[in-house]
Design an enzyme around this catalytic site. Structure first.
Site, PDB file in Angstrom:
ATOM      1  N   HIS A 363      -1.903   2.013  76.986  1.00 53.94           N
ATOM      2  CA  HIS A 363      -2.963   1.770  76.004  1.00 53.94           C
ATOM      3  C   HIS A 363      -4.329   1.695  76.673  1.00 53.94           C
ATOM      4  CE1 HIS A 363      -3.533  -2.585  76.926  1.00 53.94           C
ATOM      5  NE2 HIS A 363      -2.230  -2.593  77.154  1.00 53.94           N
ATOM      6  N   CYS A 382       2.400  -4.002  80.179  1.00 50.78           N
ATOM      7  CA  CYS A 382       1.973  -2.687  79.700  1.00 50.78           C
ATOM      8  C   CYS A 382       1.007  -2.040  80.694  1.00 50.78           C
ATOM      9  CB  CYS A 382       1.319  -2.812  78.333  1.00 50.78           C
ATOM     10  SG  CYS A 382       2.482  -3.209  77.006  1.00 50.78           S
TER      11      CYS A 382
END
Length: 462
Positions: A363, A382
């Site tokens: 992301h 992440c």
């Protein structure tokens, strides 16, 4: 045709035209022995044995007849080793040419020759030069005078970072600072030209341990790359780097941020099947407990200021005063938080989803300054991508089905939209801490998760 095989064929033709047949035959035997010797040297770093030790002795000290007596056995053992590691070899053996037979069991990897040559050089250093641990009680900067600098300079010279060695120099000159910066670059450190604990730790790593690291990572990398298709996205976790490859060509390289040592980014393979423009962020329960509730206990207005919606277990919105939120955060918090899309959203503007059991994904991020850190093990698992817009645009151009909607929504920052792909993109999260780069430089990185089977060199401080 592989480049390595092509070069060898051309070399063979040139030598055959220049030298008489008997001399040429002798040279090919020498070349075969060298090829086998370098392979045995690499393999013995990973799986030492009495048999390999004897092979090394014969290849280094034996007569021509002794060499020829063992080459078949060596080739068989090497072929079995590479096969056991699922690493393809050149092939084409089983001929009357001793050199082609030796070459046939070399790994079919563009990294093999540079790694093998570097290992050979490092083992040569290990045999001829001492490498005792240097102890410093100070940080050394440009202009400083210290009795350890001659030894530090010698190591920088041997490792290829210092061009000219003055063996009596006790001063941190500009040349030494430049060499330190190059050394730091090759080890993923902050390039400040200062010899502190991190830089000293790597300066103290012995040549033989460097050779072990290169050999171990070469096996892991070659095994993995041999299974990949022509289009994929790959993240090397300890290098904090991402690369996008299409038809064998690099389309994009980017720095990334990965998980902290206690919230590790996992090693895995999957497929990116869609991406989200202007994503909302549903806070995972563990992050709510570890990260957000402590902030909420300090400031009850945190929810409103950071654009969160709050929902109960059945999905109904909950509204309370800052004081009430602050008090609720002190106990068992029964609600879930979801951050609305926008400029301050934790996920930024893009999210790239791929199926996995760890609930991690790639992301964007609003905190771009973190990409300037040398240690980028900073996330909760992440992967944050620095060149995220370039990645999103490439995916939109090459994989997104509804390209017109993608174009139409670029002006919006608060409208969430999922975009499906025509074809999924393979994504690989790997863990390689040593390799030879395209410029022929040996690269090393900290073992941030202590996963290295050969050398534990941890320096991340929590």
């Amino acid at each position: 045709m592989e480049l390595g095989k092509f070069i060898r064929i051309v070399f063979t033709l040139i030598v055959s035209l220049v030298y008489p047949t008997s001399v040429f035959a002798m040279d090919r035997v020498d070349a075969a022995i060298n090829s086998l010797q370098y392979q045995v040297q690499l393999v013995s770093l990973l799986k030492p044995s009495v048999r390999l030790t004897e092979y090394k002795r014969i290849l280094a000290q034996g007569t021509r007849n002794e060499h020829l007596d063992v080459v078949d056995n060596i080739q068989t053992d090497l072929a079995q080793f590479w096969q056991s590691e699922n690493i393809p070899v050149q092939g084409g053996g089983g001929t009357d040419d001793v050199y082609l037979n030796a070459f046939s069991v070399e790994p079919r990897s563009k990294d093999y020759l540079p790694v093998s040559n570097r290992i050979r050089y490092l083992l040569w250093i290990d045999q001829l030069h001492s490498w005792k641990g240097i102890v410093l009680n100070v940080w050394l900067e440009e202009g400083d005078n210290h009795s350890s600098l001659p030894e530090i300079n010698r190591r920088l010279k041997l490792l290829g970072d210092l061009a000219v060695l003055d063996p009596e120099n006790n001063v941190m000159t500009a040349d030494v600072v430049n060499a330190i910066e190059g050394f730091q670059h090759r080890h993923g450190l902050k390039q400040d030209g200062i010899i502190g604990p991190e830089t000293l730790r790597w300066l103290n790593l012995t040549p033989v341990k460097r050779a072990h690291l290169l050999a171990d990572n070469f096996i892991s990398k070659s095994r993995y790359l041999s299974t990949l298709g022509s289009r994929f996205l790959l993240v090397n976790i300890p290098a904090f780097e991402m690369v996008l490859v299409d038809q064998g060509e690099i389309k994009l390289e980017s720095r990334v941020i990965v998980g902290k040592p206690y919230r590790q980014t996992p090693r895995l393979s999957s497929y990116i099947s869609n991406m989200v423009l202007n994503p909302s962020w549903r806070v995972p329960r563990n992050l709510l407990r570890r990260d957000l509730l402590p902030k909420l206990r300090k400031d009850g207005a945190y929810i409103k200021e950071h654009n969160f919606d709050v929902y109960n277990s059945v999905g109904s919105p909950i509204v309370k005063t800052p004081e009430e939120w602050q008090e609720l955060a002190k106990g068992k918090f029964p609600y879930r938080l979801e951050q609305k899309p926008g400029k301050g959203n934790t996920l930024g503007r893009y999210k790239f989803y791929f199926k996995n059991e760890y609930n991690v994904y790639l992301h964007d991020t609003y905190d771009k300054a973190l990409f300037e850190e040398s240690n980028r093990a900073l996330s909760s698992g992440c992967i944050r991508v620095e060149k995220v817009e370039s990645l999103a645009n490439w995916l939109a151009s090459n994989l997104v089905k509804d390209k017109q909607t993608w174009v139409d929504l670029q002006i919006h920052r608060d409208k969430t939209q999922w975009f499906a792909f025509d074809n999924a993109l393979a994504v690989h999260l790997v863990y390689w801490t040593a390799w030879m780069d395209d410029g022929g430089l040996a690269q090393f990185r900290n073992d941030i998760y202590q996963q290295n089977s050969v050398v534990n060199l941890v320096s991340i401080k929590e």
